[in-house]
Design an enzyme around this catalytic site. Structure first.
Site, PDB file in Angstrom:
ATOM      1  N   GLU A 277       0.833  -1.202   0.000  1.00 16.10           N
ATOM      2  CA  GLU A 277       0.000   0.000   0.000  1.00 16.10           C
ATOM      3  C   GLU A 277       0.871   1.258   0.000  1.00 16.10           C
ATOM      4  OE1 GLU A 277      -2.065  -0.521   3.707  1.00 16.10           O
ATOM      5  OE2 GLU A 277      -3.352  -2.115   2.956  1.00 16.10           O
ATOM      6  N   PRO A 278       1.666   1.474  -1.046  1.00 19.46           N
ATOM      7  CA  PRO A 278       2.549   2.636  -1.044  1.00 19.46           C
ATOM      8  C   PRO A 278       1.754   3.941  -1.232  1.00 19.46           C
ATOM      9  CG  PRO A 278       2.600   1.587  -3.193  1.00 19.46           C
ATOM     10  CD  PRO A 278       1.765   0.702  -2.305  1.00 19.46           C
TER      11      PRO A 278
ATOM     12  N   ARG B  10       3.344   7.698  -0.018  1.00 22.89           N
ATOM     13  CA  ARG B  10       4.377   8.724  -0.176  1.00 22.89           C
ATOM     14  C   ARG B  10       5.377   8.421  -1.294  1.00 22.89           C
ATOM     15  NH1 ARG B  10       5.814  11.757   4.327  1.00 22.89           N
ATOM     16  NH2 ARG B  10       4.832  10.131   5.571  1.00 22.89           N
TER      17      ARG B  10
ATOM     18  N   ARG C  31       2.572  19.715   7.014  1.00 21.12           N
ATOM     19  CA  ARG C  31       3.615  18.790   7.477  1.00 21.12           C
ATOM     20  C   ARG C  31       4.703  19.436   8.340  1.00 21.12           C
ATOM     21  NH1 ARG C  31       6.689  16.068   4.877  1.00 21.12           N
ATOM     22  NH2 ARG C  31       6.498  14.170   6.066  1.00 21.12           N
TER      23      ARG C  31
ATOM     24  N   CYS D  58      -2.314  33.159  11.683  1.00 19.89           N
ATOM     25  CA  CYS D  58      -2.059  33.757  12.995  1.00 19.89           C
ATOM     26  C   CYS D  58      -1.715  32.693  14.031  1.00 19.89           C
ATOM     27  CB  CYS D  58      -3.280  34.542  13.433  1.00 19.89           C
ATOM     28  SG  CYS D  58      -3.823  35.630  12.122  1.00 19.89           S
ATOM     29  N   GLU D  59      -0.641  31.979  13.785  1.00 21.82           N
ATOM     30  CA  GLU D  59      -0.162  30.941  14.693  1.00 21.82           C
ATOM     31  C   GLU D  59       1.359  30.949  14.624  1.00 21.82           C
ATOM     32  OE1 GLU D  59      -1.921  28.553  16.405  1.00 21.82           O
ATOM     33  OE2 GLU D  59      -3.904  28.813  15.523  1.00 21.82           O
TER      34      GLU D  59
END
Ligand SMILES: *Cc1c(COP(=O)(O)O)cnc(C)c1O
Length: 420
Positions: A274-275, A277, A313, A343-344
């Protein structure tokens, strides 16, 4: 190997200058290379050609319809984790008999849809789920093909948020409980036990953990056969092979494949992989424009028009993504945080990064963002989700329109007491 390269100091995707796409569609946007996607799928499958296998692309890495369609057209299977992914997968033309359904929290409606579609198998993550699936299959006059996801307690040596095969993780069932699960499954009226499944984590950069997991799965399979008589047809080893974002050196596809092949030789099973990435990660970039330079008290900031709502990410996993100029100039170097407009304080794409001096208006490419990029984006701070574009040779195509402000309020309504 991918198709993002420089020609005369201009970043190209295949035969199209990235700058040209930015001028046409605006920024930010995700950009995918068709040739890279095809190449990655082919290379992955080629590594397993000597054995009976099925590659099921892990939809959650990137569910863009054009990407799903081009994998489906090539006879690829699909690994789904929700009813929404099932819907997209069927619409893109994946054969139901090549769809596997993973995930710890499948709901009744989702299970029913998958049963009606006739998927290859459910990867079960709990005994409760096994009982529910048997019930639903009975109700719908169907038989459910199932595998139990076992938790081999293998350390994948990756970020804690993307380790899934440790005792403390919510995924899978431990070995002893799995045997009990298989015993129960064998007695249920509407369930056919066909497989055994595991997925130990993501962005794994060594072959060792995969081999260890397979050995553990194989030992369990033999025990299940001798203790319950169940003959297992599919060994699903999940996904998780890492890619190069910066200085990682993951095993080659051949080394990865060897870790499995040398351990299942001679067994009458189909290996499912189940690749996610590894197929799409390096086939995509995020293109953003620099808005401002700002010298803080301790740090320099380059403020760009893409934020954590577009690419989560770095914030979520402390992930590294290379940031390259779309047009290379003879620039001096600077060290800065590349941050977005949200705004973080956690809204960054890179921290203390050494890169070429950036001027306001310059385009930057955030590399290797084809996996877990757009799919994790949100509308936080009422920012429309960005466009997705695919290049094929010397042509580019918008494969997902940038959202509009009207999209932001779609589905919202006022209760009568406010509607005057
Ligand atoms: C996320 C996931 C995958 C894909 O993982 P990658 O690291 O992207 O290859 C495969 N299987 C399952 C069950 C998953 O949850």
């Amino acid at each position: 190997m991918n198709h993002f390269t420089y020609r005369q100091n201009q970043l190209y995707c295949e035969d199209v200058a990235v700058q040209k796409i930015a001028a046409a569609v605006g920024t930010p946007f995700y950009l995918y290379s068709h040739a890279t996607l095809i190449r990655h799928l082919k290379a992955f499958r080629d590594a397993f050609v000597k054995i009976d296998h099925l590659v099921c692309f892990s939809a959650k890495a990137n569910t863009n319809f054009a990407i799903l369609k081009l994998f489906a057209d090539r006879g690829c299977g699909l690994d789904i984790v929700s009813g929404g992914e099932l819907y997209r997968g069927l619409k893109a033309g994946f054969a139901p008999e090549r769809i596997v359904y993973s995930g710890v929290g499948k709901r009744v409606g989702e299970i029913d849809d998958a049963l009606k579609a006739g998927i290859l198998m459910f990867n079960l993550e709990s005994v409760d789920e096994l009982k529910l699936i048997d019930q639903r299959a009975g109700k719908l006059n169907q038989r459910a093909r199932v595998a139990i996801r076992v938790n081999p307690d293998v350390d994948p040596k990756t970020h804690p948020y993307i380790s899934t095969g440790l005792k403390k993780n919510k995924f899978g069932i431990n070995t002893e409980a799995a045997i009990e699960g298989y015993r129960l499954a064998a007695r249920l009226a509407h369930v056919d036990v066909v497989g055994i499944d595991c997925h130990i984590g993501s962005q794994i950069t060594e072959a060792g953990p995969f081999e260890e997991a397979l050995q553990s799965v194989k030992a369990l399979l033999l025990r299940i056969k001798s203790e319950t008589g169940i003959d297992i047809k599919y060994i699903d080893m999940g996904g998780g092979l890492g890619i190069t974002y910066g200085d990682e050196s993951p095993p080659s596809l051949n080394e990865y494949a060897k870790a499995f092949m040398q351990n299942i030789e001679g067994m009458a099973v189909t290996l499912i992989l189940e690749p996610g990435r590894v197929l799409v990660g390096n086939a995509g970039i995020l293109v953003t424009r620099a808005l401002y330079n700002k010298d803080g008290q301790d740090k320099r900031f380059i403020i760009v028009d893409a934020g954590m709502n577009d690419l989560l990410r770095p914030t979520l996993y402390d992930a590294f993504h290379a940031i390259e100029p779309v047009v290379r100039k003879k620039a001096s170097k600077t060290v800065a945080d590349v941050v977005g407009p949200i705004c973080e304080s956690g809204d960054f794409l890179a921290v203390d990064r050494r890169l070429d001096e950036v001027n306001s208006g310059d385009l930057l490419a955030v590399m290797s963002t084809g996996a877990y990029g757009f799919v994790m984006s949100s509308n936080y701070c009422s920012r429309p989700r960005v466009a997705e574009v695919m290049v094929n040779d010397d042509q580019f195509h918008v494969v997902k329109q940038r959202e509009t402000y009207a999209d932001l309020v779609r589905g919202e309504s006022l209760p009568p007491f406010l509607d005057d």
